[in-house]
Write an enzyme that holds these catalytic residues in place. Structure first.
Site, short mmCIF file in Angstrom:
data_model
loop_
_atom_site.label_atom_id
_atom_site.label_comp_id
_atom_site.label_asym_id
_atom_site.label_seq_id
_atom_site.Cartn_x
_atom_site.Cartn_y
_atom_site.Cartn_z
N TYR A 90 52.86 31.57 44.02
CA TYR A 90 52.46 32.55 44.58
C TYR A 90 52.21 32.75 45.84
CZ TYR A 90 47.70 33.18 45.09
OH TYR A 90 45.93 33.19 44.42
N THR A 244 34.35 45.67 36.20
CA THR A 244 34.22 45.93 37.76
C THR A 244 34.45 46.84 38.65
OG1 THR A 244 35.92 45.16 37.99
CG2 THR A 244 33.94 43.28 37.46
N GLU A 247 35.64 49.85 45.20
CA GLU A 247 36.42 50.98 45.79
C GLU A 247 36.86 50.29 47.34
OE1 GLU A 247 32.39 53.20 45.54
OE2 GLU A 247 33.72 54.79 45.05
N ASP A 284 37.60 36.98 39.10
CA ASP A 284 37.09 35.49 38.27
C ASP A 284 35.99 35.15 38.65
OD1 ASP A 284 40.09 35.37 37.34
OD2 ASP A 284 40.64 34.43 39.69
#
Length: 342
Positions: A90, A244, A247, A284
């Site tokens: 990726y 979680t 902002e 994670d």
């Protein structure tokens, strides 16, 4: 065996330096990462033992990835090595306001997407383990990967292992309807769900009351997250739900916090102001810190606090892996100074 077992895909990550676009770069920074491997690395950094289960092709890129995992303290002895297939890639373009960062996947037909039930000896994997973690990314890879995810969850429950599951919806991998159809039946094996309000709304159609924008979400508030957590627990009977809260008024300036709902109680923590270096892997790291906090301190309050702090520190470190230490986490929990440490 290990305290914590994780199962999922990891990939090679390639990123242009200095905020360049992929179209203009002449070089790429090489990192490795993937949700479940990031969690295995995180709990290892905090002092637990971890095993990462996956399926990799027998080639140099996969050996590079395995070596990085081992360097970070993760046991890789349960990897299934395949004669065919490829390792997923990726690409990350780092943005700056008003241009967001973006990800380009090249992971189709990866070796793990061809994994089949029966390839992993789950009874052996879970012998002596305390916790199993996987995420919604793994069953999104293929129908067979979804079947193996269920196989792993069932085996974990038979072994008496606590199970956490990060919902982790990826719209580039599957549709909301497919994600719901595949994952709802898996929730009966999950003890701790880790998610966001947005992913919960997309996958399980559970949203805070009064949501008004085009995706069905109102402005972030602790109250709306608490409502979502409670409704998730009521529907699926989880032992705990952790959500979680991010902002992001600017790409590189965010706030970060988390809550959990368990035993009829809400557990809150402080809101961290972040100067972002790399937010990939932040969720994670929350999962890793949550698992460590609960196993080490035996309370959901500690789980939220350790998860929140470990994640905040990760987002100041480049790459998917969290190279923060337990000492740094505990200093942050005590209100560490931002002055240069000499």
């Amino acid at each position: 065996m290990a305290d914590v077992v994780t199962f999922g895909e990891a990939m090679i990550r390639l990123a242009p330096p200095h905020f360049q676009r992929l179209e203009q770069t002449n070089s790429l920074d090489v990192q490795v990462g993937g949700g479940e491997l990031n969690v295995a690395v995180g709990v290892s950094r905090l002092g637990l033992t971890s095993t990462w289960v996956s399926r990799l092709p027998k080639n140099a890129l996969a050996r590079l990835l395995e070596n990085r995992a081992r360097q970070a303290g993760v046991d890789t002895s349960q990897i299934v090595w395949a004669d065919a297939g490829r390792l997923g890639l990726y690409f990350v373009e780092f943005g700056a306001a008003p241009r967001p960062s973006s990800v380009l996947y090249d992971r189709a037909h990866s070796a793990i997407s061809a994994i089949k039930p029966g390839e992993v000896d789950w009874k052996k994997v879970f012998a002596g383990a305390k916790w199993f973690h996987t995420s919604g990314i793994t069953p999104a890879l293929s129908d067979s990967a979804a079947a193996v995810t269920r196989e792993a969850l069932e085996a974990a429950k038979r072994a008496g292992v606590t199970v956490s599951y990060d919902l982790n919806y990826r719209g580039k991998l599957w549709s909301p309807d497919k994600a719901q159809a595949v994952q709802e039946p898996l929730m009966e094996f999950v003890d701790v769900l880790i998610t966001t309000e947005e992913d919960t709304g997309v996958v399980f159609k559970i949203k805070a009351s009064g949501a008004t924008d085009d995706q069905g979400f109102k402005e972030i508030s602790v109250g709306s997250y608490k409502e979502v957590a409670q409704r998730l627990q009521e529907k699926f009977k989880f032992k705990a739900v952790a959500i979680t809260l991010r902002e992001n008024p600017l790409v590189w300036r965010n706030t970060w916090s988390a809550i959990a709902y368990a035993d009829g109680k809400f557990y809150d923590d402080v809101k961290y102001d972040l100067e972002i270096v790399d937010r990939v892997g932040g969720g994670d790291s929350f999962s890793a810190g949550f698992v460590y906090g609960y196993l080490a301190k035996k309370t959901y309050d500690a789980a939220v606090r350790y998860g929140n702090a470990f994640s905040a520190l990760k987002q100041t470190i480049p790459g998917d892996f969290n190279w923060a230490t337990l000492d740094e986490v505990e200093k942050l929990l005590k209100g560490a100074s931002l002055r240069v440490a000499r």
